[in-house]
Write a protein that holds these residues in place. Structure first.
Motif, PDB file in Angstrom:
ATOM      1  N   THR A  26      -1.347   0.279 -16.753  1.00  0.00           N
ATOM      2  CA  THR A  26      -2.388   0.965 -15.871  1.00  0.00           C
ATOM      3  C   THR A  26      -3.790   0.920 -16.544  1.00  0.00           C
ATOM      4  O   THR A  26      -4.738   0.409 -15.825  1.00  0.00           O
ATOM      5  CB  THR A  26      -2.231   2.775 -16.197  1.00  0.00           C
ATOM      6  N   GLU A  45      -6.291  -0.783 -27.740  1.00  0.00           N
ATOM      7  CA  GLU A  45      -4.840  -0.694 -27.553  1.00  0.00           C
ATOM      8  C   GLU A  45      -4.289  -0.583 -29.016  1.00  0.00           C
ATOM      9  O   GLU A  45      -4.608  -1.500 -29.859  1.00  0.00           O
ATOM     10  CB  GLU A  45      -4.119  -1.594 -26.995  1.00  0.00           C
ATOM     11  N   LYS A  46      -3.752   0.738 -29.316  1.00  0.00           N
ATOM     12  CA  LYS A  46      -3.168   0.687 -30.710  1.00  0.00           C
ATOM     13  C   LYS A  46      -2.223  -0.156 -31.256  1.00  0.00           C
ATOM     14  O   LYS A  46      -1.977  -0.277 -32.244  1.00  0.00           O
ATOM     15  CB  LYS A  46      -2.742   2.462 -30.639  1.00  0.00           C
ATOM     16  N   ARG A  55      11.747  -2.052 -19.628  1.00  0.00           N
ATOM     17  CA  ARG A  55      12.216  -0.945 -18.694  1.00  0.00           C
ATOM     18  C   ARG A  55      12.278  -1.533 -17.181  1.00  0.00           C
ATOM     19  O   ARG A  55      12.620  -2.880 -16.993  1.00  0.00           O
ATOM     20  CB  ARG A  55      11.156  -0.107 -18.644  1.00  0.00           C
ATOM     21  N   ILE A  56      11.871  -0.899 -16.233  1.00  0.00           N
ATOM     22  CA  ILE A  56      11.382  -1.369 -14.939  1.00  0.00           C
ATOM     23  C   ILE A  56      12.295  -2.293 -13.950  1.00  0.00           C
ATOM     24  O   ILE A  56      12.731  -3.119 -14.352  1.00  0.00           O
ATOM     25  CB  ILE A  56       9.925  -2.056 -14.919  1.00  0.00           C
ATOM     26  N   VAL A  57      12.514  -1.411 -13.018  1.00  0.00           N
ATOM     27  CA  VAL A  57      13.166  -2.140 -11.773  1.00  0.00           C
ATOM     28  C   VAL A  57      12.490  -3.456 -11.074  1.00  0.00           C
ATOM     29  O   VAL A  57      12.963  -4.412 -11.031  1.00  0.00           O
ATOM     30  CB  VAL A  57      13.610  -0.944 -10.751  1.00  0.00           C
ATOM     31  N   GLN A 112       8.646  -5.302 -17.210  1.00  0.00           N
ATOM     32  CA  GLN A 112       7.478  -4.687 -17.547  1.00  0.00           C
ATOM     33  C   GLN A 112       6.444  -5.438 -18.193  1.00  0.00           C
ATOM     34  O   GLN A 112       5.165  -5.617 -18.133  1.00  0.00           O
ATOM     35  CB  GLN A 112       7.553  -3.260 -18.191  1.00  0.00           C
ATOM     36  N   VAL A 136      -7.364   5.261 -30.331  1.00  0.00           N
ATOM     37  CA  VAL A 136      -8.402   6.162 -30.112  1.00  0.00           C
ATOM     38  C   VAL A 136      -7.893   7.405 -30.953  1.00  0.00           C
ATOM     39  O   VAL A 136      -6.674   7.829 -30.541  1.00  0.00           O
ATOM     40  CB  VAL A 136      -8.690   6.240 -28.703  1.00  0.00           C
ATOM     41  N   PHE A 270      16.175   7.382 -22.534  1.00  0.00           N
ATOM     42  CA  PHE A 270      15.122   8.028 -22.043  1.00  0.00           C
ATOM     43  C   PHE A 270      15.647   9.342 -21.536  1.00  0.00           C
ATOM     44  O   PHE A 270      16.880   9.722 -21.156  1.00  0.00           O
ATOM     45  CB  PHE A 270      14.141   7.292 -20.840  1.00  0.00           C
ATOM     46  N   ASP A 290       0.923   7.425 -17.004  1.00  0.00           N
ATOM     47  CA  ASP A 290       1.692   8.260 -17.620  1.00  0.00           C
ATOM     48  C   ASP A 290       0.896   9.176 -18.489  1.00  0.00           C
ATOM     49  O   ASP A 290       1.390  10.338 -18.574  1.00  0.00           O
ATOM     50  CB  ASP A 290       2.549   7.397 -18.521  1.00  0.00           C
ATOM     51  N   GLY A 300      12.418   3.906  -9.987  1.00  0.00           N
ATOM     52  CA  GLY A 300      11.528   3.008 -10.517  1.00  0.00           C
ATOM     53  C   GLY A 300      10.032   3.234 -10.065  1.00  0.00           C
ATOM     54  O   GLY A 300       9.553   2.228  -9.454  1.00  0.00           O
ATOM     55  N   GLY A 302       7.391   5.054 -11.991  1.00  0.00           N
ATOM     56  CA  GLY A 302       6.252   5.307 -12.814  1.00  0.00           C
ATOM     57  C   GLY A 302       5.045   4.217 -12.995  1.00  0.00           C
ATOM     58  O   GLY A 302       4.079   4.553 -12.901  1.00  0.00           O
ATOM     59  N   LEU A 303       5.361   2.933 -13.266  1.00  0.00           N
ATOM     60  CA  LEU A 303       4.377   1.932 -13.235  1.00  0.00           C
ATOM     61  C   LEU A 303       3.711   1.712 -12.176  1.00  0.00           C
ATOM     62  O   LEU A 303       2.490   1.584 -11.958  1.00  0.00           O
ATOM     63  CB  LEU A 303       5.212   0.657 -13.808  1.00  0.00           C
ATOM     64  N   ASN A 304       4.512   1.658 -11.079  1.00  0.00           N
ATOM     65  CA  ASN A 304       3.938   1.756  -9.773  1.00  0.00           C
ATOM     66  C   ASN A 304       2.710   2.778  -9.472  1.00  0.00           C
ATOM     67  O   ASN A 304       1.648   2.487  -8.999  1.00  0.00           O
ATOM     68  CB  ASN A 304       4.898   1.652  -8.584  1.00  0.00           C
TER      69      ASN A 304
HETATM   70  C1  FAD Z   1      13.853   3.273 -19.433  1.00  0.00           C
HETATM   71  C2  FAD Z   1      12.784   3.355 -18.399  1.00  0.00           C
HETATM   72  C3  FAD Z   1      12.810   2.665 -17.194  1.00  0.00           C
HETATM   73  C4  FAD Z   1      11.771   2.480 -16.383  1.00  0.00           C
HETATM   74  N1  FAD Z   1      11.632   1.979 -15.353  1.00  0.00           N
HETATM   75  C5  FAD Z   1      10.514   1.835 -14.496  1.00  0.00           C
HETATM   76  C6  FAD Z   1      10.654   1.097 -13.097  1.00  0.00           C
HETATM   77  O1  FAD Z   1      11.619   0.426 -12.817  1.00  0.00           O
HETATM   78  N2  FAD Z   1       9.597   0.886 -12.434  1.00  0.00           N
HETATM   79  C7  FAD Z   1       8.396   1.808 -12.583  1.00  0.00           C
HETATM   80  O2  FAD Z   1       7.376   1.636 -11.860  1.00  0.00           O
HETATM   81  N3  FAD Z   1       8.519   2.536 -13.674  1.00  0.00           N
HETATM   82  C8  FAD Z   1       9.461   2.344 -14.634  1.00  0.00           C
HETATM   83  N4  FAD Z   1       9.434   3.167 -15.735  1.00  0.00           N
HETATM   84  C9  FAD Z   1       8.100   3.821 -16.107  1.00  0.00           C
HETATM   85  C10 FAD Z   1       7.016   3.019 -16.724  1.00  0.00           C
HETATM   86  O3  FAD Z   1       7.779   2.339 -17.619  1.00  0.00           O
HETATM   87  C11 FAD Z   1       5.804   3.819 -17.110  1.00  0.00           C
HETATM   88  O4  FAD Z   1       5.475   4.676 -15.787  1.00  0.00           O
HETATM   89  C12 FAD Z   1       4.624   2.798 -17.222  1.00  0.00           C
HETATM   90  O5  FAD Z   1       4.837   2.232 -18.612  1.00  0.00           O
HETATM   91  C13 FAD Z   1       3.326   3.599 -17.449  1.00  0.00           C
HETATM   92  O6  FAD Z   1       2.339   2.706 -17.693  1.00  0.00           O
HETATM   93  P1  FAD Z   1       0.853   3.225 -18.473  1.00  0.00           P
HETATM   94  O7  FAD Z   1       0.442   2.203 -18.701  1.00  0.00           O
HETATM   95  O8  FAD Z   1       0.503   4.473 -17.922  1.00  0.00           O
HETATM   96  O9  FAD Z   1       1.405   3.818 -19.868  1.00  0.00           O
HETATM   97  P2  FAD Z   1       2.369   2.934 -20.975  1.00  0.00           P
HETATM   98  O10 FAD Z   1       3.130   1.872 -20.492  1.00  0.00           O
HETATM   99  O11 FAD Z   1       2.778   3.954 -21.805  1.00  0.00           O
HETATM  100  O12 FAD Z   1       0.962   2.526 -21.813  1.00  0.00           O
HETATM  101  C14 FAD Z   1       0.016   3.011 -22.663  1.00  0.00           C
HETATM  102  C15 FAD Z   1      -0.197   2.044 -23.600  1.00  0.00           C
HETATM  103  O13 FAD Z   1      -1.330   2.958 -24.517  1.00  0.00           O
HETATM  104  C16 FAD Z   1      -1.183   2.563 -25.713  1.00  0.00           C
HETATM  105  N5  FAD Z   1      -1.736   3.879 -26.516  1.00  0.00           N
HETATM  106  C17 FAD Z   1      -0.943   5.060 -26.921  1.00  0.00           C
HETATM  107  N6  FAD Z   1      -1.872   5.753 -27.498  1.00  0.00           N
HETATM  108  C18 FAD Z   1      -3.049   5.433 -27.727  1.00  0.00           C
HETATM  109  C19 FAD Z   1      -4.183   5.470 -28.353  1.00  0.00           C
HETATM  110  N7  FAD Z   1      -4.338   6.800 -29.102  1.00  0.00           N
HETATM  111  N8  FAD Z   1      -5.293   4.533 -28.395  1.00  0.00           N
HETATM  112  C20 FAD Z   1      -4.986   3.259 -27.844  1.00  0.00           C
HETATM  113  N9  FAD Z   1      -3.801   2.787 -27.349  1.00  0.00           N
HETATM  114  C21 FAD Z   1      -2.810   3.953 -27.253  1.00  0.00           C
HETATM  115  C22 FAD Z   1       0.391   2.494 -26.069  1.00  0.00           C
HETATM  116  O14 FAD Z   1       0.590   1.614 -27.128  1.00  0.00           O
HETATM  117  C23 FAD Z   1       0.386   1.537 -24.798  1.00  0.00           C
HETATM  118  O15 FAD Z   1       0.278   0.205 -24.797  1.00  0.00           O
HETATM  119  C24 FAD Z   1      10.461   3.261 -16.792  1.00  0.00           C
HETATM  120  C25 FAD Z   1      10.409   3.955 -17.869  1.00  0.00           C
HETATM  121  C26 FAD Z   1      11.566   3.803 -18.718  1.00  0.00           C
HETATM  122  C27 FAD Z   1      11.644   4.832 -20.109  1.00  0.00           C
END
Ligand code: FAD
Length: 488
Positions: A26, A45-46, A55-57, A112, A136, A270, A290, A300, A302-304
């Motif tokens: 995201t 990025e921490k 993860r991810i399909v 992913q 942060v 998970f 997220d 699948g 969440g990432l989308n």
């Molecule tokens: C087993 C599993 C399978 C999945 N399969 C799928 C799938 O097939 N398709 C799909 O669409 N989704 C899937 N998902 C969901 C998907 O992985 C998440 O929805 C996605 O990673 C969300 O992206 P994001 O960037 O919002 O958050 P994240 O990927 O969680 O990224 C957040 C980032 O913020 C960083 N961060 C955290 N706190 C701080 C801070 N205080 N300061 C700076 N940086 C920080 C973290 O290190 C991380 O890099 C799956 C999840 C799991 C657990």
């Protein structure tokens, strides 16, 4: 972690327009979208290294379309595998119906970490700064901007802060935004392992088991390699990462054999916690991905969903920073995206019920499996999971209003090829309209041959249809509604 205490010290001058917390999919997508409009972006990025957790399909149709709209599809296709769209809903194995309304009607299997790498690369090529090992830890906002404090005490100043920092979002917690929903009830093991047994033996046994336990799957993912999904009930301590032994024991308990499991590539666990942020924006601080919504990974999505949040927010926040945003534009982010997340949460709740044990859920699953033989039912569910059914509420109008426009042929090739710069576009079959004083924000393609059932459409930078018609005054009103005041 703490909110910054009020301090008499002067805040540092505005160094950035937008600070993004988190460089997951995201955050990386949002950074790239903002850079298309020359917004000064810093991603914090921490973690010091990119995550390697697979993860991810894969990417569903709407996300693939977004990649095509920004010229990223070729790079992504090189690293992924096209698979048929279908079999997502509650893992009920039905092929996708014919004629899905997209030029990209497939699932793109891609890990992913590869997506994050490609999106981060795209963002930095466009000029975004990414700083790793920078967490942060606090922030405070005032009328002019946000002062962000890092874990090591450094302070940075920007106009806006966006929390893309995942399900345990520090930004969301510090904002005090509620995250109501349900805690995790069911745990699942997922990983990639090698199996020594022949594939026919594995497939035959798994088919038999899935009659009673649909949450079990062992899907081939390479020669001798399988993506394994197993219920985690009874497996060791949740706070510890699962081990190969956990996977072997669990599979033996369910299948009577572990098929000679060995050499794991990765193992994870998970839950199915389901929660939605009460607000996506408080003043100059916003939430996406997220950080704003969590749900079980079934289907699948969440990432989308997170990448699509970023696509919706990017141009609006850029417009705000550049000073041309109509007053309510930024608030349309929550108005449009929160209901979409609500719907995803609901469909994952439904899928988890369909996958749960017991004669009732199994009977409902059998019934739905039958119903999915009806084209309309199957189509409805696929369009939901792949997010091509989304229609934002832009007021009364034809069905296409508020929906995304599929990629169509135009005289210069294809429509999405004209959207790489993240600008609005008037696609005009009448050849007599103009974007006048908005030409610095909106492109105009006059093309009577465009494959379109209406005379003209005005597309927002995210490809959603903001206006349909052929009247210049009506068009000007809608240009002002979405793109602010005319420069003339
Ligand atoms: C087993 C599993 C399978 C999945 N399969 C799928 C799938 O097939 N398709 C799909 O669409 N989704 C899937 N998902 C969901 C998907 O992985 C998440 O929805 C996605 O990673 C969300 O992206 P994001 O960037 O919002 O958050 P994240 O990927 O969680 O990224 C957040 C980032 O913020 C960083 N961060 C955290 N706190 C701080 C801070 N205080 N300061 C700076 N940086 C920080 C973290 O290190 C991380 O890099 C799956 C999840 C799991 C657990």
């Amino acid at each position: 972690m703490h909110s910054l205490p009020f301090t008499a010290e002067p805040s540092p001058a505005l160094q950035f327009d937008v600070i993004i917390a988190g460089c997951g999919p995201t955050g990386a997508m949002l950074a790239a979208e903002l850079r298309l409009h020359d917004v000064r972006v810093l991603v914090l990025e921490k973690e010091t290294e990119p995550a390697s957790f697979v993860r991810i399909v894969g990417l569903h149709i709407r996300s693939i379309e977004l990649m095509a709209m920004r010229g990223l599809l070729e790079r992504i296709l090189e690293r992924g595998r096209r698979r048929p769209a279908g079999g997502f809903f509650a893992a009920i194995n039905k092929p996708a119906p014919e004629g899905l309304d997209s030029a990209y009607a497939y699932l793109l299997g891609i890990p992913q970490p590869v997506i994050v790498h490609l999106l981060e690369q795209h963002a930095t090529e466009l000029g975004a700064q990414v700083r790793r090992g920078a967490a942060v830890a606090g922030f405070e906002q005032d009328d002019d901007g946000v002062t962000v404090e890092l874990a090591d005490g450094e302070r940075l100043r920007s106009r806006y802060l966006v929390g893309c920092d995942g399900g345990r979002s520090t930004v969301r917690k510090l904002l005090g935004v509620g995250f109501p929903g349900e805690p995790s009830r069911t745990e699942t093991l997922m990983g990639e392992v090698n199996l020594a047994a022949p594939q026919e033996e594995v497939t035959a046994k798994v088919t038999e088991i899935r009659e009673k336990e649909p949450r079990v799957s062992l899907t081939p993912a390479g020669v001798g390699v399988y993506r394994v999904v197993l219920p985690a009930a009874g497996v060791s301590d949740r706070t510890e990462p699962p081990t190969l032994d956990d996977f072997q024991q669990q599979l033996r308990a369910i299948a009577g054999t572990d098929f000679g499991m060995h050499s794991p590539r990765w193992l994870s666990r998970f839950g199915d916690a389901t929660r939605l942020a009460e607000r996506y924006r408080v003043g100059r601080v916003l939430l996406a991905g997220d950080a704003a919504h969590i749900h079980p990974p079934i289907g699948g999505q969440g990432l989308n969903l997170g990448v699509q949040d970023a696509f919706n927010l990017g141009w609006k926040l850029a417009a705000q920073v550049r000073g041309w945003a109509p007053e309510t534009l930024l608030d349309t982010y929550q108005a449009e995206r929160r209901p979409v997340a609500e719907d995803v949460l609901d469909n994952t709740r439904a899928q988890m019920e369909l996958l749960s044990d017991g004669p009732g859920p199994r009977a409902v699953r059998r019934l739905l499996t039958e119903l999915m033989d009806f084209d309309e039912v199957n189509r409805h569910l696929i369009e939901k999971i792949t997010a091509i059914d989304i229609r934002y509420d832009f007021g009364a109008g034809p069905d296409l209003l508020g929906r995304r426009l599929r990629d169509v042929d135009v005289k210069q090739g294809h429509l999405y090829g004209l959207l790489h710069r993240g600008r609005g576009l008037l696609l005009d079959r009448t050849e007599r309209l103009t974007v006048g004083g908005w030409s610095d924000r909106v492109d105009h393609l006059a093309d009577p041959t465009a494959v379109l059932e209406v005379p003209c459409v005005l597309l927002r930078p995210d490809g959603h249809v903001a206006w349909i018609g052929d009247d210049q005054q009506d068009l000007d009103d809608h240009l002002a509604r979405w793109f602010g005041e005319s420069a003339n």
